[in-house]
Design an enzyme around this catalytic site. Structure first.
Site, PDB file in Angstrom:
ATOM      1  N   SER A  96       0.851  -1.196   0.000  1.00 29.91           N
ATOM      2  CA  SER A  96       0.000   0.000   0.000  1.00 29.91           C
ATOM      3  C   SER A  96       0.882   1.240   0.000  1.00 29.91           C
ATOM      4  O   SER A  96       2.088   1.153   0.247  1.00 29.91           O
ATOM      5  CB  SER A  96      -0.887   0.012   1.257  1.00 29.91           C
ATOM      6  OG  SER A  96      -0.081   0.101   2.410  1.00 29.91           O
TER       7      SER A  96
HETATM    8  C1  LIG Z   1       2.861  -0.506   3.844  1.00 26.63           C
HETATM    9  S1  LIG Z   1       3.761  -1.013   2.463  1.00 26.63           S
HETATM   10  C2  LIG Z   1       5.048   0.198   2.290  1.00 26.63           C
HETATM   11  C3  LIG Z   1       4.619   1.588   2.122  1.00 26.63           C
HETATM   12  C4  LIG Z   1       5.650   2.419   1.438  1.00 26.63           C
HETATM   13  N1  LIG Z   1       6.768   2.699   2.289  1.00 26.63           N
HETATM   14  C5  LIG Z   1       5.008   3.681   0.901  1.00 26.63           C
HETATM   15  O1  LIG Z   1       5.028   4.687   1.545  1.00 26.63           O
HETATM   16  O2  LIG Z   1       4.465   3.621  -0.191  1.00 26.63           O
HETATM   17  C6  LIG Z   1       4.718  -2.356   3.135  1.00 26.63           C
HETATM   18  C7  LIG Z   1       5.680  -2.953   2.146  1.00 26.63           C
HETATM   19  O3  LIG Z   1       6.567  -3.799   2.849  1.00 26.63           O
HETATM   20  C8  LIG Z   1       6.930  -4.846   1.965  1.00 26.63           C
HETATM   21  N2  LIG Z   1       7.513  -5.928   2.756  1.00 26.63           N
HETATM   22  C9  LIG Z   1       6.875  -6.870   3.494  1.00 26.63           C
HETATM   23  N3  LIG Z   1       7.763  -7.683   4.064  1.00 26.63           N
HETATM   24  C10 LIG Z   1       8.996  -7.259   3.692  1.00 26.63           C
HETATM   25  C11 LIG Z   1      10.330  -7.694   3.958  1.00 26.63           C
HETATM   26  N4  LIG Z   1      10.565  -8.751   4.733  1.00 26.63           N
HETATM   27  N5  LIG Z   1      11.345  -7.018   3.386  1.00 26.63           N
HETATM   28  C12 LIG Z   1      11.121  -5.935   2.595  1.00 26.63           C
HETATM   29  N6  LIG Z   1       9.885  -5.489   2.300  1.00 26.63           N
HETATM   30  C13 LIG Z   1       8.841  -6.130   2.845  1.00 26.63           C
HETATM   31  C14 LIG Z   1       5.632  -5.195   1.300  1.00 26.63           C
HETATM   32  O4  LIG Z   1       5.837  -5.921   0.111  1.00 26.63           O
HETATM   33  C15 LIG Z   1       5.019  -3.814   1.087  1.00 26.63           C
HETATM   34  O5  LIG Z   1       5.349  -3.315  -0.175  1.00 26.63           O
END
Ligand SMILES: C[S@@+](CC[C@H](N)C(=O)[O-])C[C@H]1O[C@@H](n2cnc3c(N)ncnc32)[C@H](O)[C@@H]1O
Length: 378
Positions: A96
């Protein structure tokens, strides 16, 4: 209205609400075009499903209003991007664009300033990465994304906005050794406990800003500071914020739940206590391997997939009884934790703190050395 006008309105709103106090972060939010990072479609909730919402169906003006609302926009459900979805989907959000007030809350809480190097975990759309790059400069920003497709489109969008931070595809729970050491690690996904690599990759005196969550999906925002002995400590802020769990920390798939009678007793803890932000967090500390579901009669069920343990409540006159089955007494665990919290006067989440060493991670209430404490699963 133009993108610049709407962006300025958002900045003014965030500043008025006290979310944007640092002029340098303000300048960054003023400069970064959020619409660029949303692409051409997002999901919005539609009952129990997620419905794609497309830019061309909304029109440019409405789309810009959506981009500059202080809202989280889900961009991916179980790995399917909003632009690829042909209709509403059931499933869990897997990426998101975080609401801008939370993006700046995390950045201000982290307390990073000019000249400091940051590792962001969870690039997602790249919006928060762009804000970091604007403020600190590309050279000092490293960002890790688990999903290769998301990482690729975030990098492209960052480049077209004029930002060139180090974008890495990988598991952020391992940090990013090549960029270490960092003044700050900021996670935009939640973790069940702090990955040891984050401690190892921090500069002396560096900080970790993250949400601590778990399988009950309770959450607490915290900034931990690393001391010269390699121990990180901090207090929860009490902000009612949640992020999706880091993918390797996600809950295991849960089979259909059948209520087993097990052993039955009365409970003094009414399940609706779990609607309270802090009580929910305390319950998760007490039974970290359990998932929680609520029922339409106001009751609660706890399930631990690995051990097959379960607990579920049933109305009993003016109170509740609880049935527990399996090797773990899940409701006893939750009740013990909640009772310890109530004995301290049921304080707000800001009364809790956390200590992280390489060997053990504990959340404590009140005094780190002399209050109730719970170990986190590592
Ligand atoms: C809430 S979203 C990030 C929001 C982003 N920073 C923005 O402002 O648009 C969370 C992200 O964390 C990633 N994610 C989940 N687990 C992860 C991991 N172990 N390492 C890196 N990224 C991860 C997900 O794929 C997702 O894209």
């Amino acid at each position: 209205m133009s993108s610049i006008t709407l962006r300025q309105e958002l900045v003014d709103e965030l500043a008025t609400r006290g979310h944007l106090t640092d002029p340098a972060w303000r300048a960054a939010v003023e400069a970064v075009p959020r619409e660029l990072f949303l692409g051409d479609a997002v999901f919005r909730p539609d009952g129990t499903r997620w419905k794609p919402l497309r830019r061309n169906a909304l029109g440019d003006e409405e789309w810009l209003r959506l981009a500059y609302s202080d809202s989280t926009w889900v961009t991916q459900i179980d790995g399917i991007g909003a632009a690829e979805a042909s209709g509403p989907l059931s499933g869990r959000p897997t990426s998101s664009s975080t609401l801008p007030s939370l993006v700046v809350r995390m950045l201000e809480l982290a307390g990073v300033g000019a000249g400091e190097k940051v590792l962001e975990i969870g690039t997602g759309t790249g919006y928060s990465t762009a804000i970091l790059s604007h403020r600190l400069g590309d050279r000092l920003v490293h960002s890790v994304e688990y999903d290769p497709e998301l990482a690729g489109s975030a990098a492209q969008r960052l480049h077209s906005a004029g930002y060139f931070p180090d974008c890495v595809v990988g598991d952020g729970l391992r940090g990013h050794q090549n960029g270490a050491d960092y003044h700050a690690i900021i996670a935009t996904c939640a973790v069940r406990s702090i990955p040891p690599s984050w401690l190892w990759q921090l500069h002396d005196g560096g900080s970790i800003t993250t949400t601590i969550s778990g399988w009950m999906l309770a959450s607490g925002l915290i900034r931990l500071a690393l001391d010269e002995e390699g121990v990180a400590r901090g207090r929860f802020t009490g902000d009612p914020v949640t992020y999706m769990l880091a993918r390797p920390h996600e809950r295991p798939p849960r089979p259909t739940f059948y209520q087993h009678p097990g052993s039955t007793r009365r409970t003094d803890i009414a399940p609706d206590l779990l609607d309270d932000w802090t009580a929910h967090f305390v319950a998760q500390l007490g039974a970290p391997s359990a998932e929680l579901t609520r029922s339409s009669d106001g009751g609660a069920a706890l399930v631990d997939v690995a051990s097959g343990s379960q607990a579920w409540t049933e109305p009993d006159g003016d109170g509740w009884q609880v049935h527990q089955d399996g090797p773990l007494r899940l409701w006893d665990q939750v009740e013990d934790a909640l009772t310890a919290w109530q004995e301290q006067g049921s304080p707000d989440q800001a009364a809790f703190g956390m200590t992280v060493t390489e060997w053990e991670q504990t959340v404590w209430l009140g005094d780190p050395d002399d209050g109730p404490r719970w170990r986190l699963p590592t």
